[in-house]
Design a protein around this motif. Structure first.
Motif, mmCIF file in Angstrom:
data_model
loop_
_atom_site.group_PDB
_atom_site.id
_atom_site.type_symbol
_atom_site.label_atom_id
_atom_site.label_comp_id
_atom_site.label_asym_id
_atom_site.label_seq_id
_atom_site.Cartn_x
_atom_site.Cartn_y
_atom_site.Cartn_z
ATOM 1 N N ARG A 50 3.607 -1.284 5.154
ATOM 2 C CA ARG A 50 4.059 -2.168 4.066
ATOM 3 C C ARG A 50 2.964 -2.330 3.019
ATOM 4 O O ARG A 50 3.228 -2.328 1.820
ATOM 5 C CB ARG A 50 4.465 -3.536 4.615
ATOM 6 N N ASP A 53 2.906 0.651 0.909
ATOM 7 C CA ASP A 53 3.997 0.611 -0.072
ATOM 8 C C ASP A 53 3.648 -0.272 -1.263
ATOM 9 O O ASP A 53 4.026 0.017 -2.397
ATOM 10 C CB ASP A 53 5.283 0.074 0.562
ATOM 11 N N CYS A 61 6.792 4.140 -5.211
ATOM 12 C CA CYS A 61 7.263 4.517 -3.872
ATOM 13 C C CYS A 61 8.781 4.499 -3.769
ATOM 14 O O CYS A 61 9.311 4.693 -2.682
ATOM 15 C CB CYS A 61 6.653 3.602 -2.818
ATOM 16 N N THR A 62 9.487 4.304 -4.858
ATOM 17 C CA THR A 62 10.949 4.283 -4.792
ATOM 18 C C THR A 62 11.501 5.689 -4.904
ATOM 19 O O THR A 62 11.018 6.507 -5.675
ATOM 20 C CB THR A 62 11.545 3.409 -5.910
ATOM 21 N N ARG A 66 7.651 7.733 2.610
ATOM 22 C CA ARG A 66 6.229 7.379 2.621
ATOM 23 C C ARG A 66 5.348 8.616 2.739
ATOM 24 O O ARG A 66 4.284 8.687 2.125
ATOM 25 C CB ARG A 66 5.947 6.426 3.782
ATOM 26 N N ARG A 69 5.102 10.330 -0.557
ATOM 27 C CA ARG A 69 4.206 9.563 -1.433
ATOM 28 C C ARG A 69 2.749 9.788 -1.042
ATOM 29 O O ARG A 69 1.877 9.928 -1.897
ATOM 30 C CB ARG A 69 4.557 8.078 -1.350
ATOM 31 N N SER A 100 10.360 3.811 2.721
ATOM 32 C CA SER A 100 9.516 2.801 2.098
ATOM 33 C C SER A 100 10.157 1.414 2.184
ATOM 34 O O SER A 100 11.312 1.267 2.552
ATOM 35 C CB SER A 100 9.256 3.145 0.634
ATOM 36 N N TRP A 102 11.208 -0.357 -0.059
ATOM 37 C CA TRP A 102 12.271 -0.570 -1.047
ATOM 38 C C TRP A 102 13.473 0.333 -0.852
ATOM 39 O O TRP A 102 14.369 0.364 -1.694
ATOM 40 C CB TRP A 102 11.699 -0.336 -2.458
ATOM 41 N N HIS A 103 13.584 1.070 0.265
ATOM 42 C CA HIS A 103 14.655 2.053 0.417
ATOM 43 C C HIS A 103 16.040 1.411 0.512
ATOM 44 O O HIS A 103 17.031 2.071 0.230
ATOM 45 C CB HIS A 103 14.397 2.959 1.626
#
Length: 107
Positions: A50, A53, A61-62, A66, A69, A100, A102-103
């Motif tokens: 987290r 992220d 990261c959207t 991960r 990224r 991530s 925000w997924h």
């Protein structure tokens, strides 16, 4: 003329007794029948991810995983934490680790 009336004058003063088992503000109560648990290894690992992220210096990261990224940040010379890559490679099929923070939210 007396003193100016305050809004708090219309409410009674209630003193609460201190309860030693009382929770702090923001602390969640355990579900009935559920034992409160200390943070385990999984919780510490997920917290590290987290924090990765939320670290803006590795780019957005959207829309990517991960690991994607992390690899992009490595290619750009941004020196992402190696423990994040190690963690992602040890849990290849687990969406808790790969996706991530925000997924779940639409872009």
């Amino acid at each position: 003329m007396g003193r100016k009336r305050l809004i708090t004058d219309s409410y009674p003063v209630v003193k609460r007794r201190e309860d030693p088992g009382r929770r702090c503000k923001g602390e969640l109560a355990a579900e009935p029948g559920e034992e409160p648990q200390l943070p385990g290894v999984d919780d510490c690992e997920l917290e590290l991810l987290r924090q990765f992220d939320l670290a803006w210096q590795y780019g957005p990261c959207t829309g990517i995983t991960r690991l994607q990224r992390w690899l992009r940040a490595e290619q750009m010379g941004l020196e992402p934490p190696p423990e994040v890559q190690q963690l992602l490679l040890t849990h290849p099929g687990d969406p808790r680790y790969q996706c991530s923070l925000w997924h779940r939210y639409p872009i």
